[in-house]
Design an enzyme around this catalytic site. Sequence first.
Site, PDB file in Angstrom:
ATOM      1  N   ILE A  98       0.848  -1.201   0.000  1.00  0.00           N
ATOM      2  CA  ILE A  98       0.000   0.000   0.000  1.00  0.00           C
ATOM      3  C   ILE A  98       0.881   1.248   0.000  1.00  0.00           C
ATOM      4  CG2 ILE A  98      -1.819   1.269   1.195  1.00  0.00           C
ATOM      5  CD1 ILE A  98      -2.739  -1.470   0.156  1.00  0.00           C
ATOM      6  N   LYS A  99       0.611   2.111  -0.978  1.00  0.00           N
ATOM      7  CA  LYS A  99       1.393   3.340  -1.099  1.00  0.00           C
ATOM      8  C   LYS A  99       0.583   4.486  -0.509  1.00  0.00           C
ATOM      9  CE  LYS A  99       4.332   5.025  -4.845  1.00  0.00           C
ATOM     10  NZ  LYS A  99       4.331   5.220  -6.313  1.00  0.00           N
ATOM     11  N   VAL A 100       1.206   5.210   0.411  1.00  0.00           N
ATOM     12  CA  VAL A 100       0.516   6.338   1.049  1.00  0.00           C
ATOM     13  C   VAL A 100       1.390   7.582   0.924  1.00  0.00           C
ATOM     14  CG1 VAL A 100      -0.690   4.848   2.724  1.00  0.00           C
ATOM     15  CG2 VAL A 100       1.501   5.891   3.361  1.00  0.00           C
TER      16      VAL A 100
END
Length: 217
Positions: A82-84
């Site tokens: 997951i890229k945040v």
Amino acid sequence: MKFFADTADTAEIRELAETGLLDGVTTNPSLIAKSGRDFKEVTKEICGLTDGPVSAEVVALDHETMMREAEVLRKIADNVCIKVPLTIDGLKTCSKLTDDGTMVNVTLCFSANQALLAAKAGATFVSPFIGRHDDNGIDGMHLIEDMRLIYDNYGFETQILAASIRHATHVLQAAKIGADVATMPPKVIKALADHVLTQKGLEGFTADWAKTGQSIL
Ligand code: E4P
């Protein structure tokens, strides 16, 4: 150094995966838009092309919605990362997700202090954007140097994922500093193999071999 392909183009990813040189993939909303494909569908396909992490980026700006989006994205495949974004809400999301073992890539990192925060939040990867610094007249490599020093000072396990790479020299410089990963457009990965003397040497060997009239097969 691990090599990730910075693209959502599945044909390019497949071609690179076949070389055995590919360790993962990064995408972002701009790359998904460029692919013209459905986000979840193309992410699932990419996850099937590599065993390595595939970064899929949330688009919400607040923590609660980021968590809901992450919940959807991480169900796509076991190798989704997951890229945040590097904001307080993004870091909060990073902490929560990494607590239960989800891989997280904190993106849009432009300062060493931001990188320190991402490591404290337990990020698996943090993405310093080299090329965008260079575009603005700042040497992006100084950021990679500072991050390597800080992470080594404190033994942080967060991996430095050199991003926004524009050319082969960026890869060389990041490798010399000790970035753990470089994510690159496929054309940059291929360009790493290019050398004029390799080409010239091959032409000479091929011409001389033809003169022997022999065949190996
Ligand atoms: C990767 O994770 C980044 O989103 C990407 O490298 C950004 O590159 P750009 O600056 O060329 O858009």
